[in-house]
Design a protein around this motif. Structure first.
Motif, short mmCIF file in Angstrom:
data_model
loop_
_atom_site.label_atom_id
_atom_site.label_comp_id
_atom_site.label_asym_id
_atom_site.label_seq_id
_atom_site.Cartn_x
_atom_site.Cartn_y
_atom_site.Cartn_z
N LYS A 1 39.09 64.34 39.02
CA LYS A 1 39.14 65.26 37.87
C LYS A 1 40.44 65.09 37.08
N GLY A 2 40.31 64.87 35.76
CA GLY A 2 41.49 64.76 34.91
C GLY A 2 42.23 63.44 35.03
N ILE A 3 41.80 62.59 35.92
CA ILE A 3 42.51 61.31 36.09
C ILE A 3 41.59 60.13 35.75
N GLY A 4 40.53 59.98 36.54
CA GLY A 4 39.61 58.89 36.24
C GLY A 4 39.14 58.18 37.49
N TYR A 5 38.72 56.95 37.29
CA TYR A 5 38.18 56.14 38.39
C TYR A 5 39.16 55.02 38.72
N TYR A 6 39.17 54.59 40.00
CA TYR A 6 39.92 53.39 40.36
C TYR A 6 39.13 52.17 39.90
N THR A 7 39.72 51.38 39.03
CA THR A 7 39.06 50.20 38.47
C THR A 7 38.49 49.28 39.56
N SER A 8 39.33 48.93 40.53
CA SER A 8 38.92 47.93 41.52
C SER A 8 37.77 48.46 42.39
N GLU A 9 37.79 49.77 42.65
CA GLU A 9 36.72 50.35 43.45
C GLU A 9 35.39 50.26 42.69
N LEU A 10 35.44 50.59 41.39
CA LEU A 10 34.22 50.50 40.57
C LEU A 10 33.71 49.07 40.49
N VAL A 11 34.62 48.12 40.25
CA VAL A 11 34.22 46.71 40.15
C VAL A 11 33.47 46.30 41.41
N ASN A 12 34.04 46.69 42.56
CA ASN A 12 33.43 46.33 43.83
C ASN A 12 32.05 46.96 44.01
N GLN A 13 31.98 48.26 43.74
CA GLN A 13 30.73 48.97 43.98
C GLN A 13 29.64 48.54 43.01
N ILE A 14 29.98 48.44 41.72
CA ILE A 14 28.96 48.01 40.75
C ILE A 14 28.54 46.58 41.06
N GLY A 15 29.53 45.74 41.40
CA GLY A 15 29.23 44.35 41.77
C GLY A 15 28.25 44.28 42.93
N ASN A 16 28.45 45.16 43.91
CA ASN A 16 27.54 45.21 45.06
C ASN A 16 26.13 45.59 44.64
N ILE A 17 26.04 46.64 43.82
CA ILE A 17 24.72 47.11 43.39
C ILE A 17 23.98 46.02 42.62
N LEU A 18 24.71 45.33 41.73
CA LEU A 18 24.06 44.31 40.91
C LEU A 18 23.90 42.99 41.67
N GLY A 19 24.40 42.94 42.89
CA GLY A 19 24.29 41.69 43.65
C GLY A 19 25.23 40.62 43.14
N LEU A 20 26.24 41.02 42.35
CA LEU A 20 27.13 40.02 41.76
C LEU A 20 28.21 39.57 42.74
N ASN A 21 28.31 40.29 43.87
CA ASN A 21 29.25 39.84 44.91
C ASN A 21 28.60 38.82 45.83
N ASN A 22 27.30 38.60 45.65
CA ASN A 22 26.63 37.49 46.36
C ASN A 22 26.96 36.21 45.61
N ARG A 23 26.62 35.08 46.22
CA ARG A 23 26.70 33.82 45.50
C ARG A 23 25.28 33.30 45.34
N TRP A 24 24.89 32.99 44.11
CA TRP A 24 23.56 32.43 43.86
C TRP A 24 23.70 30.99 43.41
N ASN A 25 22.90 30.13 44.00
CA ASN A 25 22.88 28.73 43.54
C ASN A 25 21.80 28.57 42.47
N MET A 26 22.16 27.89 41.41
CA MET A 26 21.34 27.85 40.22
C MET A 26 21.14 26.42 39.73
N ALA A 27 19.96 26.14 39.17
CA ALA A 27 19.69 24.83 38.57
C ALA A 27 19.18 25.03 37.14
N ILE A 28 19.56 24.14 36.26
CA ILE A 28 19.05 24.17 34.89
C ILE A 28 18.05 23.03 34.72
N VAL A 29 16.85 23.36 34.23
CA VAL A 29 15.84 22.32 34.01
C VAL A 29 15.66 22.12 32.50
N GLY A 30 16.01 20.94 32.04
CA GLY A 30 15.95 20.63 30.61
C GLY A 30 17.35 20.58 30.02
#
Lengths: 213, 213
Positions: free
Chosen positions: A60-89
């Motif tokens: 209250k009156g202060i805000g959110y810890y940036t690093s905590e949010l980055v971690n948690q949102i990253g987890n939810i979006l699966g962005l803390n995983n590593r995905w292997n990707m290929a481009i065709v074309g």
């Protein structure tokens, strides 16, 4: 703990993630929902509601810890995983994507490029050799590729999608301007430039109409 | 007659337009909402409802005239107008867009390319000479450019947007992964690859989660 979240919320979370990550890199440790709202043009109430979805209530009156949010949102979006990707074309668009700098920060490793044109097979883009599309299945297996990016012409897109599905990818990111059919268990995201352009065209036409008549 | 239509409907109309145009080019004169629905994975009821918005009701048991629909949807979306367009930032993505073949069919003429890099100013892409960004304002006026496409890095995007606004464009198509602020009378469409990727990542993660736990 994971739960199903609406597509609109996922897109907002992705916006938060991108901004917070850049704040974090610039040494900003705490941020308020008001400040986030100003930067993103989203109401602070909406932001607090979205973050409360995964138990983040800020101080209250202060805000959110940036690093905590980055971690948690990253987890939810699966962005803390590593995905292997290929481009065709590997035409203009495929080549541009191969050089897109933001993939690693989002957890995406580009590990293969495919084309059918013998004139470019063997050439390197961004340090990755272009492979013959005939070897797609074996390379997808060997390099544990989960995501296939389709940047071939519309007429070839379904055939390429079928090959990617058969090779065992989990998701497809389609840039070809056509509807692709995949089995329901596969995830597909369409990036359709002609739809964006049509939207822009509609709004500008409306504007001209309102001004003229 | 024009009316305000929701963004979701506009995007569906753009899908109809693209499919109908290709049918028309292949000589198909009549199509039913059932057939359209099958091709696009949209319910026929939804399609009939959308087309009824502008007084198209089809012929019972027969269908719609393809060319009539193409014309009417094109009118609504403003795709029968001609828009002059400029790309600012001729890196990989800007270069790929400059070569995008579908622009003319959607009524968009690419008439200028801008960059600040003196090593590429003067070079030609797709028959268009790359101009110095210093001359943006005068060229936008001279070539009657209504749409500016931003393909510069995120850190330069707002500055380029300001220059485009000052030069008098009516709409901006932004590919830079950042929030751009423009006056409310201007139309802006954001093409954010990191948002699409995050969405794909979320759904694949969910899937893995459901399979694993």
């Amino acid at each position: 703990m994971k739960q199903t979240i609406s597509k609109a919320t996922i897109e907002r979370l992705a916006l938060y993630f991108r901004m917070l990550k850049s704040l974090q890199e610039n040494g900003v440790q705490i941020i308020s929902s008001e400040e986030m709202g100003r930067k993103l043009d989203i109401t602070p109430v909406q932001i607090r509601k979205d973050l409360a979805l995964f138990g983040q209530f800020g101080m209250k009156g202060i805000g959110y810890y940036t690093s905590e949010l980055v971690n948690q949102i990253g987890n939810i979006l699966g962005l803390n995983n590593r995905w292997n990707m290929a481009i065709v074309g590997v035409g203009h668009l495929g080549g541009a994507l191969a050089n897109y700098k933001n993939f690693p920060a989002l957890g995406f490793n580009l590990v293969a490029l495919f084309d059918k044109d013998i004139r470019i097979i063997g050439a390197e883009v961004h340090g990755i050799k272009i492979s013959d599309i005939k070897n797609l299945k074996s390379i997808v297996t060997k390099r544990k590729i989960q995501i296939g990016v389709i940047t071939v012409p519309a007429t070839e897109a379904q055939d390429v999608a079928n090959q990617l599905v058969e090779a065992g990818v989990k998701g497809i990111w389609n840039f070809a301007p056509t509807k692709i059919i995949v089995p329901p268990e596969l995830q597909i995201v369409n990036e359709d430039l002609s739809i964006s352009l049509s939207t822009l065209s509609y709004y500008i036409s409306m504007k001209f109409f309102q001004e003229t008549f």
